[in-house]
Design a protein around this motif. Structure first.
Motif, PDB file in Angstrom:
ATOM      1  N   MET A   1       0.916  -1.178  -0.286  1.00 30.19           N
ATOM      2  CA  MET A   1       0.074  -0.010  -0.053  1.00 30.19           C
ATOM      3  C   MET A   1       0.822   1.165  -0.093  1.00 30.19           C
ATOM      4  SD  MET A   1      -2.969   1.263   2.773  1.00 30.19           S
ATOM      5  CE  MET A   1      -1.569   1.521   4.088  1.00 30.19           C
ATOM      6  N   LEU A   2       1.759   1.125   0.941  1.00 24.65           N
ATOM      7  CA  LEU A   2       2.780   2.513   0.824  1.00 24.65           C
ATOM      8  C   LEU A   2       3.562   2.737  -0.457  1.00 24.65           C
ATOM      9  CD1 LEU A   2       4.241   2.057   4.321  1.00 24.65           C
ATOM     10  CD2 LEU A   2       2.702   3.665   3.674  1.00 24.65           C
ATOM     11  N   TRP A   3       4.266   1.585  -0.956  1.00 23.92           N
ATOM     12  CA  TRP A   3       4.494   1.584  -2.224  1.00 23.92           C
ATOM     13  C   TRP A   3       3.690   2.195  -3.444  1.00 23.92           C
ATOM     14  CZ3 TRP A   3       3.955  -1.394  -6.795  1.00 23.92           C
ATOM     15  CH2 TRP A   3       5.143  -1.314  -7.895  1.00 23.92           C
ATOM     16  N   VAL A   4       2.463   1.689  -3.530  1.00 27.59           N
ATOM     17  CA  VAL A   4       1.596   2.262  -4.541  1.00 27.59           C
ATOM     18  C   VAL A   4       1.291   3.593  -4.213  1.00 27.59           C
ATOM     19  CG1 VAL A   4      -0.813   2.037  -5.158  1.00 27.59           C
ATOM     20  CG2 VAL A   4       0.376  -0.057  -4.980  1.00 27.59           C
ATOM     21  N   LYS A   5       0.765   4.133  -3.190  1.00 26.02           N
ATOM     22  CA  LYS A   5       0.918   5.563  -2.645  1.00 26.02           C
ATOM     23  C   LYS A   5       1.927   6.420  -3.164  1.00 26.02           C
ATOM     24  CE  LYS A   5      -2.394   5.216   1.285  1.00 26.02           C
ATOM     25  NZ  LYS A   5      -2.748   5.576   2.359  1.00 26.02           N
ATOM     26  N   LYS A   6       3.277   5.879  -2.696  1.00 28.98           N
ATOM     27  CA  LYS A   6       4.403   6.860  -3.199  1.00 28.98           C
ATOM     28  C   LYS A   6       4.369   6.735  -4.818  1.00 28.98           C
ATOM     29  CE  LYS A   6       9.246   6.837  -1.831  1.00 28.98           C
ATOM     30  NZ  LYS A   6      10.440   6.248  -1.232  1.00 28.98           N
ATOM     31  N   ARG A   7       4.184   5.622  -5.209  1.00 28.73           N
ATOM     32  CA  ARG A   7       4.273   5.800  -6.824  1.00 28.73           C
ATOM     33  C   ARG A   7       3.201   6.630  -7.461  1.00 28.73           C
ATOM     34  NH1 ARG A   7       3.437   0.354 -10.643  1.00 28.73           N
ATOM     35  NH2 ARG A   7       4.308   1.156 -12.461  1.00 28.73           N
ATOM     36  N   LYS A   8       1.986   6.520  -6.890  1.00 30.08           N
ATOM     37  CA  LYS A   8       0.855   7.552  -7.664  1.00 30.08           C
ATOM     38  C   LYS A   8       1.464   8.910  -7.076  1.00 30.08           C
ATOM     39  CE  LYS A   8      -3.015   4.463  -7.047  1.00 30.08           C
ATOM     40  NZ  LYS A   8      -4.253   4.644  -6.422  1.00 30.08           N
TER      41      LYS A   8
ATOM     42  N   LYS B   1       4.369  10.335  -6.896  1.00 30.82           N
ATOM     43  CA  LYS B   1       5.532  10.374  -8.001  1.00 30.82           C
ATOM     44  C   LYS B   1       5.008  10.877  -9.313  1.00 30.82           C
ATOM     45  CE  LYS B   1       9.565   8.347  -5.917  1.00 30.82           C
ATOM     46  NZ  LYS B   1      10.495   7.284  -6.164  1.00 30.82           N
ATOM     47  N   ARG B   2       3.947  10.062  -9.785  1.00 27.54           N
ATOM     48  CA  ARG B   2       3.289  10.353 -11.092  1.00 27.54           C
ATOM     49  C   ARG B   2       2.384  11.718 -11.275  1.00 27.54           C
ATOM     50  NH1 ARG B   2       0.854   4.492 -13.408  1.00 27.54           N
ATOM     51  NH2 ARG B   2       2.900   3.417 -13.708  1.00 27.54           N
ATOM     52  N   LYS B   3       1.927  12.205 -10.136  1.00 25.45           N
ATOM     53  CA  LYS B   3       1.069  13.170  -9.902  1.00 25.45           C
ATOM     54  C   LYS B   3       2.010  14.467 -10.034  1.00 25.45           C
ATOM     55  CE  LYS B   3      -3.163  11.961  -7.512  1.00 25.45           C
ATOM     56  NZ  LYS B   3      -3.908  12.164  -6.388  1.00 25.45           N
TER      57      LYS B   3
END
Length: 66
Positions: free
Chosen positions: A52-59, A61-63
């Motif tokens: 969950m933390l990895w996905v949030k961090k990735r999102k 960065k994309r924003k």
């Protein structure tokens, strides 16, 4: 534990429940619900948290790139 002790305990719990106002019981229930750990974390450990933390961090960065 004898049956008398058990009956005494259950009776005390029922009386305690009946004596508390409904609003207070609802507030306590909400507080308990908020502090409880989520199902996925409880049953599957740290792995869901890390994903969950990895996905949030990735999102995030994309924003920032857009």
């Amino acid at each position: 534990m004898s049956s008398n002790d058990y009956i005494k305990y259950v009776t005390q719990q029922v009386v305690k429940y009946m004596d508390t106002p409904k609003e207070q019981r609802q507030q306590e229930k909400e507080i308990k619900k908020e502090t409880r750990t989520p199902f996925w974390f409880k049953w599957f450990g740290v792995l869901p948290i890390s994903i969950m933390l990895w996905v949030k961090k990735r999102k995030a960065k994309r924003k920032r790139k857009i």
